[in-house]
Design a protein around this motif. Sequence first.
Motif, PDB file in Angstrom:
ATOM      1  N   UNK A   1      -8.012  68.733  58.205  1.00 23.42           N
ATOM      2  CA  UNK A   1      -8.067  68.536  56.761  1.00 23.42           C
ATOM      3  C   UNK A   1      -8.114  67.045  56.460  1.00 23.42           C
ATOM      4  N   UNK A   2      -8.762  66.710  55.365  1.00 23.54           N
ATOM      5  CA  UNK A   2      -8.875  65.317  54.943  1.00 23.54           C
ATOM      6  C   UNK A   2      -9.184  65.303  53.451  1.00 23.54           C
ATOM      7  N   UNK A   3      -9.014  64.161  52.838  1.00 25.41           N
ATOM      8  CA  UNK A   3      -9.347  63.991  51.430  1.00 25.41           C
ATOM      9  C   UNK A   3     -10.707  63.311  51.296  1.00 25.41           C
ATOM     10  N   UNK A   4     -11.372  63.477  50.151  1.00 28.63           N
ATOM     11  CA  UNK A   4     -12.630  62.751  49.934  1.00 28.63           C
ATOM     12  C   UNK A   4     -12.383  61.253  49.824  1.00 28.63           C
ATOM     13  N   UNK A   5     -13.437  60.487  49.973  1.00 29.16           N
ATOM     14  CA  UNK A   5     -13.307  59.030  49.917  1.00 29.16           C
ATOM     15  C   UNK A   5     -12.796  58.568  48.561  1.00 29.16           C
ATOM     16  N   UNK A   6     -13.113  59.310  47.511  1.00 26.33           N
ATOM     17  CA  UNK A   6     -12.644  58.935  46.174  1.00 26.33           C
ATOM     18  C   UNK A   6     -11.131  59.054  46.058  1.00 26.33           C
ATOM     19  N   UNK A   7     -10.500  59.807  46.970  1.00 24.59           N
ATOM     20  CA  UNK A   7      -9.040  59.918  47.010  1.00 24.59           C
ATOM     21  C   UNK A   7      -8.504  59.313  48.301  1.00 24.59           C
ATOM     22  N   UNK A   8      -9.258  58.320  48.826  1.00 28.28           N
ATOM     23  CA  UNK A   8      -8.788  57.443  49.899  1.00 28.28           C
ATOM     24  C   UNK A   8      -8.716  58.127  51.255  1.00 28.28           C
ATOM     25  N   UNK A   9      -9.497  59.197  51.427  1.00 31.36           N
ATOM     26  CA  UNK A   9      -9.636  59.814  52.732  1.00 31.36           C
ATOM     27  C   UNK A   9     -10.917  59.346  53.400  1.00 31.36           C
ATOM     28  N   UNK A  10     -11.198  59.920  54.567  1.00 32.63           N
ATOM     29  CA  UNK A  10     -12.432  59.598  55.287  1.00 32.63           C
ATOM     30  C   UNK A  10     -13.484  60.686  55.118  1.00 32.63           C
ATOM     31  N   UNK A  11     -13.163  61.733  54.342  1.00 30.50           N
ATOM     32  CA  UNK A  11     -14.120  62.802  54.052  1.00 30.50           C
ATOM     33  C   UNK A  11     -14.576  63.510  55.326  1.00 30.50           C
ATOM     34  N   UNK A  12     -13.620  63.769  56.227  1.00 28.48           N
ATOM     35  CA  UNK A  12     -13.952  64.380  57.511  1.00 28.48           C
ATOM     36  C   UNK A  12     -13.828  65.896  57.509  1.00 28.48           C
ATOM     37  N   UNK A  13     -13.146  66.458  56.514  1.00 28.20           N
ATOM     38  CA  UNK A  13     -12.845  67.891  56.531  1.00 28.20           C
ATOM     39  C   UNK A  13     -12.434  68.328  55.132  1.00 28.20           C
ATOM     40  N   UNK A  14     -12.290  69.634  54.906  1.00 25.61           N
ATOM     41  CA  UNK A  14     -11.844  70.104  53.590  1.00 25.61           C
ATOM     42  C   UNK A  14     -10.457  69.570  53.245  1.00 25.61           C
ATOM     43  N   UNK A  15     -10.200  69.436  51.964  1.00 24.69           N
ATOM     44  CA  UNK A  15      -8.891  68.974  51.505  1.00 24.69           C
ATOM     45  C   UNK A  15      -7.880  70.114  51.554  1.00 24.69           C
ATOM     46  N   UNK A  16      -6.610  69.765  51.443  1.00 26.09           N
ATOM     47  CA  UNK A  16      -5.562  70.786  51.409  1.00 26.09           C
ATOM     48  C   UNK A  16      -5.789  71.747  50.247  1.00 26.09           C
ATOM     49  N   UNK A  17      -6.185  71.223  49.093  1.00 24.76           N
ATOM     50  CA  UNK A  17      -6.384  72.067  47.922  1.00 24.76           C
ATOM     51  C   UNK A  17      -7.548  73.038  48.132  1.00 24.76           C
ATOM     52  N   UNK A  18      -8.571  72.599  48.854  1.00 23.77           N
ATOM     53  CA  UNK A  18      -9.691  73.498  49.136  1.00 23.77           C
ATOM     54  C   UNK A  18      -9.280  74.612  50.099  1.00 23.77           C
ATOM     55  N   UNK A  19      -8.336  74.330  50.997  1.00 26.23           N
ATOM     56  CA  UNK A  19      -7.813  75.404  51.853  1.00 26.23           C
ATOM     57  C   UNK A  19      -7.057  76.441  51.018  1.00 26.23           C
ATOM     58  N   UNK A  20      -6.349  75.999  49.993  1.00 28.52           N
ATOM     59  CA  UNK A  20      -5.692  76.944  49.083  1.00 28.52           C
ATOM     60  C   UNK A  20      -6.721  77.895  48.482  1.00 28.52           C
ATOM     61  N   UNK A  21      -7.773  77.328  47.908  1.00 28.06           N
ATOM     62  CA  UNK A  21      -8.780  78.151  47.246  1.00 28.06           C
ATOM     63  C   UNK A  21      -9.531  79.023  48.245  1.00 28.06           C
ATOM     64  N   UNK A  22      -9.779  78.491  49.445  1.00 29.44           N
ATOM     65  CA  UNK A  22     -10.454  79.285  50.477  1.00 29.44           C
ATOM     66  C   UNK A  22      -9.632  80.512  50.841  1.00 29.44           C
ATOM     67  N   UNK A  23      -8.317  80.345  50.923  1.00 29.38           N
ATOM     68  CA  UNK A  23      -7.441  81.477  51.250  1.00 29.38           C
ATOM     69  C   UNK A  23      -7.554  82.569  50.200  1.00 29.38           C
ATOM     70  N   UNK A  24      -7.529  82.184  48.926  1.00 30.23           N
ATOM     71  CA  UNK A  24      -7.609  83.176  47.856  1.00 30.23           C
ATOM     72  C   UNK A  24      -8.976  83.846  47.819  1.00 30.23           C
TER      73      UNK A  24
END
Length: 353
Positions: free
Chosen positions: A212-235
Amino acid sequence: MLNGIDLRARRALAEQIREDSWEAQLSMGVAAHPAVADRCRVRTEPMRLGSTRVARTFDIDQRCGSGADGCLDPVGSLLVALGASVAESVVTELTGDGCSPALLEVLPCVEFARGEGAARLAYEIRIEGDVLVEQARRALAAARERCSAHRTLDEPNDIKAVVQTAQDVHLTSRPVLPGTEPFVPERRRAARVMWEVGTHVLAEVDGVHAESDQPKQLFGADLAPSAQEYFLAALAAEALSFADPTTAPDTPPASVHASGRIDLRGPYSTEVAPAGLRNVLVQLLPADPAVDGDTAARAMRRWLAEGHALRLVRDAHPIEVRLVLNGEPVPAQHTENDGTSAVNDTKEQHRAP
């Protein structure tokens, strides 16, 4: 830039969103489609950060049945999300204290009880390196108070659903208060989430690896889905598993779209604002909306009543947190913002119907 965390940029964002609340709104969505047997593929969609469109696409394979080994199931995705989000909060707080941990791991777990599906959540934070006890405690407190995944799971949340047919069916699943029966664990799920650098983490759940990673706009390296996207993926994946995937050969399969929003003033600034995922909406598009409407609506109602991942996100779950520093357990100090803090209360309290 210590630990890959750009504190100056984070402070600049905090100042920007403090002055303009619209720019603090982060909207995101995912879409789930059937793949091979007992498996679906969830694709992330472009985020919207205030007025900025954040184009990024990742695929998350999800298990939708008893088979399909080698990919996450919905509950496993929630554990990855919790561990990744906690790790980000902890390392950011440690960076502010000038600490560079040699190791940071988060071990989230969930226990399910017999009967009506009650659950207990917990996680352990393991830190190694030149970190003082008080610094580790402050990092733990930051996770409790500002971590979006912790706040999402700790507090009650309405889940809205729409079945898109000739006449759309609108449904709402409201939080259920815990019962008074003794909690008797029946099964346990656990994950291991290892911080790499910045907001990037590696995770393992039941032998399945994820990151998991955050997008560059939120200071990540954009390498993987964010934690919040894993939440939505689960649902989305769990809702799709309840829908009938059987379709005629030339008919497009059913699909599920899940979306939500986060007010970044909660996790990224000191403003009085919610930190958890809100406005969760799950939309089911049946294979044939003109024919399958009633069947799809029944499937969605059954998911809203029985889904394990849905219950974890919908109902309030006080989370037990443990801290281990250089191999030694550290008693955690509870603050007035623990649990149902007014500062970070992202959801309205509800009573069971």
